[in-house]
Design an enzyme around this catalytic site. Structure first.
Site, PDB file in Angstrom:
ATOM      1  N   SER A 147      -8.468  -0.246  -5.257  1.00  0.00           N
ATOM      2  CA  SER A 147      -8.674   0.116  -3.865  1.00  0.00           C
ATOM      3  C   SER A 147     -10.167   0.318  -3.629  1.00  0.00           C
ATOM      4  O   SER A 147     -10.950  -0.606  -3.794  1.00  0.00           O
ATOM      5  CB  SER A 147      -7.850   1.363  -3.513  1.00  0.00           C
ATOM      6  OG  SER A 147      -7.520   1.366  -2.147  1.00  0.00           O
ATOM      7  N   LYS A 181       0.854  -1.193   0.000  1.00  0.00           N
ATOM      8  CA  LYS A 181       0.000   0.000   0.000  1.00  0.00           C
ATOM      9  C   LYS A 181       0.886   1.237   0.000  1.00  0.00           C
ATOM     10  O   LYS A 181       1.230   1.794   1.039  1.00  0.00           O
ATOM     11  CB  LYS A 181      -0.926  -0.001   1.218  1.00  0.00           C
ATOM     12  CG  LYS A 181      -2.115   0.943   1.056  1.00  0.00           C
ATOM     13  CD  LYS A 181      -3.017   0.492  -0.080  1.00  0.00           C
ATOM     14  CE  LYS A 181      -4.185   1.428  -0.304  1.00  0.00           C
ATOM     15  NZ  LYS A 181      -4.979   1.077  -1.477  1.00  0.00           N
TER      16      LYS A 181
END
Length: 591
Positions: free
Chosen positions: A390, A191
């Protein structure tokens, strides 16, 4: 007396502002009336396609498009929906003999380019021709042009063919100089959206994933060009890697183009192909006029009359709470569209078109809930655009089936939050200090004037962990996988559509029409009409705020130039403070 003059001045300023707005309204009414004039497509016409502006999912409802008022020119944008519908209509339009693809910078993502490219390939099945010409070929435009029967370039033009690159802007050095610490709370080894704020370069994990997905995107590019131009992928790779194409003559030498011609020579060839005398003007219609005249929807059949409907719900842009607009995903607006489609008995299936890098995890969950409820009563098919990553993947994962282009960017299943510690900046740089009282130990949790305590950091980390658990659980349920497996391919890692198919994050590679066909099949429909949701906002609704925003953006872009992107990224950062995020990193890809 001072107060009197103050009120008088305020009144005058207000009257001027209203006058300016009313002038815009009048211009808009005139533009709208003018735009209703029907365009006549003559026999032996050429459809000219020139894509020089951003390509949104839907054509904006903007009657001022194309007008230049007080130096603020309104770009005339054409949505992907109208571009695809127009090419499809031209395929069977006896008045259209071919397509002239020219002067396009293609300011669009790779999946959008893939949709248009496939539409052009389908157009060629009609045995009509496509001629491409430009003075400058970017790799993106060449990817489209490579499908043409003939590809021409100006003898003194520019031809880019050097491969793809991906660049991330890092702000840590600037934050250090200001004395600001970015306190990071996240889940996901990959991430990387937070890396620009606490690192000076890419982490090893991020470099690994970017290398992987950029390689996949490049492979799709080379495969497409190889198939169209009948040049091996290995040869194309070597050409780019060794930068063998410096000049148009090099592009001709390596068979990337078919000829070096000036525009007048290309126009003469088009005249010959359409049996027009060289002394007369070429008959043609530009894409924007043809799209308006055709009145086609995504199926290319606006007049189909049926009680059965397929709802086409557009979710485009960053995901946030509230209403949003045509360029951002507001959880309230998209949720309402899903509810409206779900409760409409005429709507037999839903196609959710997702083009989003993500955003607020809470807003994403709100939309996910509505997708889940809708799926219980009618088929829901997701069609992914350039991005569905996402939060964009979160709102997609509950669907019955997910379609992606090979070069869609998706995945990035992870959560993060950023909380700045501005104590050093405020105390030492500005000389500002704070003091106060509180009724509870954590009453000032999130205060940017001091660092987090270890206990506070643990509390926020627990919130982020909980959000990630919800995210992976939702994906596991929707994709019928174990949560452990989703975690193994999650961790914030970004995948292309081609890679996502192999690991089970999408069901099929296909375009928006494939998704519509799948929805129709699942709902057992042969005769149906597409209905677009949510309803586009009227241009004059909220005109004052819109004008103010456009003027401000215009001035900032004029002043900052290429640096505007950094300003934009920092503005986005403001909205990410303390709010858990599910979004892609700030990445600039050159193709």
């Amino acid at each position: 007396m001072k107060q009197f003059f103050k009120f008088v001045l305020a009144t005058i300023v207000g009257m001027i502002a209203v006058g300016v707005i009313m002038l815009f309204v009048v211009i808009g009414i005139i533009a709208t009336a003018t735009s209703d004039k029907k365009v006549t497509v003559e026999d032996n016409s050429i459809l000219t396609i020139s894509l020089k502006t951003n390509i949104p999912e839907r054509t904006p409802n903007n009657p001022l498009a194309g007008l230049d008022f007080l130096g603020f020119e309104e770009e005339k944008q054409l949505g992907l929906n109208d571009i695809l519908a127009s090419i499809k209509k031209a395929k069977t339009d006896d008045h259209i003999k071919g397509i002239y693809l020219t002067d396009s910078y293609l300011m669009a993502g790779q999946a959008t380019a893939e949709e248009i490219r496939n539409a052009l390939i389908d157009f060629k099945k009609s045995k009509k021709f496509i001629i491409a010409y430009s003075e400058v070929y970017t790799q993106g435009f060449y990817y489209l042009a490579s499908v043409a029967d003939k590809v021409y370039i100006n003898p003194k033009g520019i031809f880019e063919f050097a491969g793809m690159s991906s660049q991330i802007t890092f702000f840590k050095g600037a934050l250090d100089k200001l004395g600001i610490e970015a306190q990071i709370i996240k889940v996901g080894t990959y991430k990387s959206a937070v890396e620009p704020f606490f690192l000076n370069k890419m982490s090893d994990a991020n470099r690994q994933q970017v290398t992987s997905y950029l390689g996949s995107l490049y492979n799709q590019f080379l495969t497409g060009v190889s198939t169209s131009r009948k040049i091996s992928k290995d040869s194309l790779y070597v050409m780019a890697n060794e930068l063998r194409v410096h000049y148009p003559a090099d592009a001709l030498k390596y068979k990337l183009v078919d000829g070096l011609k000036y525009k007048d020579e290309v126009l003469d060839e088009l005249k010959k192909r359409t049996d027009i005398s060289l002394s007369k003007d070429l008959k043609g219609v530009d894409l924007a006029a043809y799209a308006k005249d055709s009145g086609a929807d995504e199926t290319g059949d606006k007049d189909k009359d049926s009680g059965n409907q397929i709802a086409m719900i557009y979710a485009s842009g960053e995901i946030n709470g509230g209403q949003g607009d045509d360029n951002t995903i507001g959880s309230e607006r998209i949720s309402a569209a899903l509810r409206k489609a779900r409760l409409n008995d005429k709507v037999k299936a839903v196609v959710l078109r997702v083009n989003s890098p993500g955003g607020s995890s809470l807003a994403s969950d709100v939309i996910w809930r509505e997708v889940s409820l809708t799926k219980k009563v009618k088929p829901v098919i997701v069609s992914m655009g350039d991005y569905a990553a996402s939060g964009g993947y979160y709102i997609s994962c509950a669907a019955d089936s997910i379609f992606a282009e090979p070069n869609t960017v998706t995945g990035s299943i992870g959560i993060f939050a950023i909380l700045p510690n501005m104590q050093n900046f405020l105390n030492n740089k500005l000389g500002i200090t704070f003091d106060g009282v509180k009724t509870g130990k954590f009453a000032d949790l999130g205060d940017v004037s001091r660092p987090l305590t270890p206990e506070e950091h643990a509390i926020l980390q627990d919130e982020i962990n909980h959000g990630y658990d919800d995210f992976t659980k939702a994906v596991a349920t929707g994709r019928k996988k174990s949560q452990e497996y989703i975690n193994s391919i999650g961790q914030g890692r970004v995948w292309t559509g081609e890679q996502a198919l192999k690991i089970g994050l999408v069901d099929r590679l296909g375009n928006i029409n494939d998704a519509i066909a799948s929805a129709a099949k699942k709902a057992k429909l042969k005769d149906y009409k597409l209905v677009a949701y949510p309803e586009q906002k009227g241009f004059f609704k909220g005109l004052t705020n819109d004008v103010e925003t456009r003027v401000k953006t215009h001035m900032l872009k004029s002043e900052l130039g290429d640096s505007y992107q950094y300003y934009s990224q920092m503005k986005t950062l403001q909205g990410m403070i303390r709010v858990p995020q599910a979004r892609l990193p700030f990445v600039t890809e050159k193709w």
